[in-house]
Design an enzyme around this catalytic site. Sequence first.
Site, PDB file in Angstrom:
ATOM      1  N   ASN A 124       0.852  -1.177   0.000  1.00 45.79           N
ATOM      2  CA  ASN A 124       0.000   0.000   0.000  1.00 45.79           C
ATOM      3  C   ASN A 124       0.893   1.234   0.000  1.00 45.79           C
ATOM      4  O   ASN A 124       1.815   1.333   0.818  1.00 45.79           O
ATOM      5  CB  ASN A 124      -0.910  -0.013   1.227  1.00 45.79           C
ATOM      6  CG  ASN A 124      -1.978   1.045   1.166  1.00 45.79           C
ATOM      7  OD1 ASN A 124      -1.701   2.210   0.928  1.00 45.79           O
ATOM      8  ND2 ASN A 124      -3.205   0.646   1.401  1.00 45.79           N
ATOM      9  N   HIS A 144      -9.656  -4.753  -4.062  1.00 49.36           N
ATOM     10  CA  HIS A 144      -8.352  -5.097  -3.481  1.00 49.36           C
ATOM     11  C   HIS A 144      -8.555  -5.470  -2.015  1.00 49.36           C
ATOM     12  O   HIS A 144      -9.336  -4.862  -1.319  1.00 49.36           O
ATOM     13  CB  HIS A 144      -7.353  -3.946  -3.631  1.00 49.36           C
ATOM     14  CG  HIS A 144      -7.864  -2.620  -3.181  1.00 49.36           C
ATOM     15  ND1 HIS A 144      -8.758  -1.867  -3.918  1.00 49.36           N
ATOM     16  CD2 HIS A 144      -7.614  -1.894  -2.069  1.00 49.36           C
ATOM     17  CE1 HIS A 144      -9.031  -0.751  -3.283  1.00 49.36           C
ATOM     18  NE2 HIS A 144      -8.350  -0.740  -2.146  1.00 49.36           N
ATOM     19  N   HIS A 165      -7.003  -5.798   1.662  1.00 46.99           N
ATOM     20  CA  HIS A 165      -5.931  -5.279   2.514  1.00 46.99           C
ATOM     21  C   HIS A 165      -5.477  -6.334   3.512  1.00 46.99           C
ATOM     22  O   HIS A 165      -6.296  -7.072   4.069  1.00 46.99           O
ATOM     23  CB  HIS A 165      -6.429  -4.067   3.321  1.00 46.99           C
ATOM     24  CG  HIS A 165      -6.695  -2.863   2.492  1.00 46.99           C
ATOM     25  ND1 HIS A 165      -5.757  -1.875   2.305  1.00 46.99           N
ATOM     26  CD2 HIS A 165      -7.796  -2.491   1.784  1.00 46.99           C
ATOM     27  CE1 HIS A 165      -6.274  -0.941   1.536  1.00 46.99           C
ATOM     28  NE2 HIS A 165      -7.510  -1.278   1.200  1.00 46.99           N
TER      29      HIS A 165
END
Length: 178
Positions: A70, A140, A142
């Site tokens: 990230n 996406h 995490h």
Amino acid sequence: MTGPDGPEVVGQDGVGVPDALQRLWTPHRLAYVQGSKRPDEGCPFCHLPEKSDEDALILARGKTVYAVLNLYPYNPGHLMAVPYRHVADYTDLTAEETVEVAEFTQRAMRVIREVSSAHGFNIGMNQGVIAGAGIAAHLHQHVVPRWGGDANFMPVIGHTKVLPQLLGETRQLLAGAW
């Protein structure tokens, strides 16, 4: 600024009475807050695989999914499992993509534990802008490593996260262990 004798204290007229707090300036975060560094030419998750792994901060590539750090991490090692295919909703993933997202998430947890001894994890995805997705058009997942005591007054009061490791160093450690 840091000089040969340590941090330099810079005074400024008109700031009022000193409060004895030190400030940790993170001007690079302003680009994220204002959205000014987001590319206008399409989805960043679609463009990342076109770059080198080092430039894109990609840790690993699978058949239908890749793992990438990230760019604005909550903690060192904060990464995402991202399908190559531009798809927004979890229910629209193929069976193969669903399995590989899960496998990459498991692998990420193992690698992060090996490299940095994480005590726990926050894992999840925000579906839609209203749910907090920063890039809602491309799903996406995490994976955020957590350690006892990793949250203190800085994010709670100061809205600042102190990260003890640069993204390139984090990528090197995780990619090497992947």
